[in-house]
Design an enzyme around this catalytic site. Structure first.
Site, PDB file in Angstrom:
ATOM      1  N   MET A   1      -8.767  23.008   1.850  1.00 31.96           N
ATOM      2  CA  MET A   1      -7.531  22.896   2.613  1.00 31.96           C
ATOM      3  C   MET A   1      -6.319  23.206   1.749  1.00 31.96           C
ATOM      4  O   MET A   1      -6.368  23.131   0.508  1.00 31.96           O
ATOM      5  CB  MET A   1      -7.403  21.493   3.225  1.00 31.96           C
ATOM      6  CG  MET A   1      -7.250  20.369   2.222  1.00 31.96           C
ATOM      7  SD  MET A   1      -7.252  18.733   3.010  1.00 31.96           S
ATOM      8  CE  MET A   1      -5.752  18.818   3.979  1.00 31.96           C
ATOM      9  N   CYS A   2      -5.232  23.599   2.423  1.00 26.19           N
ATOM     10  CA  CYS A   2      -3.945  23.824   1.754  1.00 26.19           C
ATOM     11  C   CYS A   2      -2.860  23.355   2.719  1.00 26.19           C
ATOM     12  O   CYS A   2      -3.042  22.359   3.418  1.00 26.19           O
ATOM     13  CB  CYS A   2      -3.789  25.288   1.362  1.00 26.19           C
ATOM     14  SG  CYS A   2      -3.757  26.452   2.752  1.00 26.19           S
ATOM     15  N   GLY A   3      -1.738  24.060   2.786  1.00 23.21           N
ATOM     16  CA  GLY A   3      -0.671  23.652   3.689  1.00 23.21           C
ATOM     17  C   GLY A   3      -0.857  24.142   5.105  1.00 23.21           C
ATOM     18  O   GLY A   3      -0.519  23.458   6.071  1.00 23.21           O
TER      19      GLY A   3
ATOM     20  N   GLY B   1      -3.512  27.108   5.707  1.00 21.49           N
ATOM     21  CA  GLY B   1      -4.805  27.759   5.811  1.00 21.49           C
ATOM     22  C   GLY B   1      -4.949  29.032   5.018  1.00 21.49           C
ATOM     23  O   GLY B   1      -6.062  29.424   4.652  1.00 21.49           O
TER      24      GLY B   1
END
Length: 455
Positions: A411-413, A415
């Protein structure tokens, strides 16, 4: 106060502002232009201006400079800090030097710190001070990082930065401050959305100007600096010697599938600039996912290798000019070309295709998956899934051994970085990797669990 027409040309992805200043008689100067000159040239055309001067505050590390291109193609005169003989003609300036540029005067002010040679420029109309271009010295709510030259010079340059900011604080409170680096730039600490300020406002609100003394300033500045791309350490020398003059944007060469397959065999790298969802649905094995968006240049420079041929895979609606210009901004001058016909052609030819599943709904709550959060450490500390492992995307290739074994949810902010991480993991031999479709808020909504702050 005398009026001047000053037009900021903001690159949201690199977090930088180039300034176009009308100086009279249909002429203009630009401060700190990037190599992708399309936006600043468009503004010059819109206002009926010819760019006659190209000015630099310092030797840029985060992008290839456009001053040599402006000199060669537009006939602009280059003004820049004195750093010895360059690979192209430039008038070197030192502290106190004054240059007449149309109806204005630029006065150089040596403000070392972000780099040893750094100059700020006072803009004057006769004796009236109109503002100061502060480059990578004083910024909105912060100051330029000092670790881009060498580790042993980081602290001495931080001390120099302290004294440079004190010198700028001698200017009148109402003096406009026009920095180059701003929100989104890896050359500074994170800041808000404002890109311009005044001396008085910075004196009152900049956290680095509220600390007590030089030692406290150094500690606060060094503590605010996150990671930065390795290519930052290479671009200064390119800007000093002079990047190649491109003279325009060279179209991407269409490459048939067979040619792309041969290039892959010979060591070429595939950079897939399509959306994260398109990449997830099917991509060439080993491709890097670097979505074409404002930060494309930064991630291309961080994840790809400039000394290996690059083949682009894009969607029909994505601009090849934006890809070429974004690549040139960080030193990828000659891309091998693009996959002719895109993924449809690759699939039709029977080429191998891999998928990178997107996790939604019940997939997010599935037990047994380690959460790998690839955001910057500061983002992670602001709120993350409990027990998530944080390995920043920019460091992932070198830290694959730090990633726990077993199934992963990346995960990130939003995608895009997570899909880039999935592509790096795939190249490293990892399987059973899913990418969260969204960010921390989507994870929290899907699981019903609160985010956790801190590291």
């Amino acid at each position: 106060m005398a009026e001047c027409t000053l037009i900021p040309v903001v690159d949201e992805g690199l977090g930088n502002s180039t300034y176009l200043l009308e100086v009279g008689s249909g002429q203009a100067l630009v401060i700190d232009p990037e190599r992708d000159l399309r936006p600043v040239r468009a503004q010059a055309r819109k206002h009926g201006l010819r760019i006659a001067w190209a000015v630099e505050t310092h030797m840029h590390a985060d992008f290839i400079s456009g001053v040599r291109e402006l000199a060669a193609v537009d006939g602009a005169k280059v003004l820049a800090p004195e750093v010895g003989e360059r690979g192209f003609a430039a008038q070197g300036l030192t502290d106190g030097d004054t240059v007449q540029v149309g109806r204005f005067r630029l006065q150089a002010l040596h403000t070392p710190g972000h780099s040893p040679e750094h100059l700020s420029y006072l803009l004057r109309d006769d004796e009236e001070l109109l503002g100061v271009f502060t480059g990578g010295s004083l910024m909105v709510g912060t100051a330029g990082r000092t670790d881009l030259v060498s580790p042993e010079r980081t602290v001495p340059l931080a001390r120099a930065q302290y004294h440079s900011l004190q010198r700028l604080m001698e200017l009148p409170d109402e003096t406009p401050v026009w920095p180059t680096h701003g929100a989104g730039s890896f050359c500074s600490a994170a800041s808000g959305d404002r890109r311009v300020s005044t001396i008085g406002l910075e004196r009152d609100t900049n956290p680095l100007l509220q600390v007590d003394g030089e030692d406290a300033f150094v500690q606060a500045l060094l503590g605010s600096m996150g990671t930065f791309p390795d290519y930052f350490l290479e671009l200064g020398a390119i800007n000093h010697d002079g990047p190649a003059v491109l003279g325009g944007i060279t179209p991407l060469e269409p490459l048939p599938v067979a040619r792309v397959q041969n290039l892959i065999t010979d060591g070429a790298q595939i950079v897939d600039v399509r959306s994260a969802a398109d990449f997830a649905a099917g991509h060439i094995p080993g491709a890097l996912s670097i979505t074409l968006r404002p930060v494309f240049s930064t991630w291309l420079g961080w994840l790809a290798t400039p000394d290996r041929p690059v083949v682009i895979v894009r969607s029909d609606g994505q601009s090849s000019d934006d890809i070429v210009a974004g690549a040139a901004n960080v030193g990828f001058d000659t891309l091998a070309g693009e996959l002719d016909g895109g993924m449809n052609a690759w699939t039709a030819s029977g080429g191998p295709v891999l998928e990178s599943p997107l996790a939604r709904g019940d997939d997010v709550t599935a037990a047994g998956r380690t959460i790998l959060d690839v955001r910057q450490a500061s983002e992670f500390a602001a709120g993350h899934a409990p027990r998530a492992v944080n390995v920043e995307l920019g460091t992932l290739s070198a830290r694959l051994d730090d990633v726990p074994a077993g199934p992963l949810l990346v995960m990130c902010g939003h995608g895009e970085r997570a899909m880039g991480a999935a592509s790096v993991l795939e190249r490293g031999g990892r399987t059973d990797v899913q990418v969260l479709d969204g960010g921390p808020d989507e994870w929290s909504a899907a699981t019903g669990r609160a985010l956790q702050a801190g590291s």
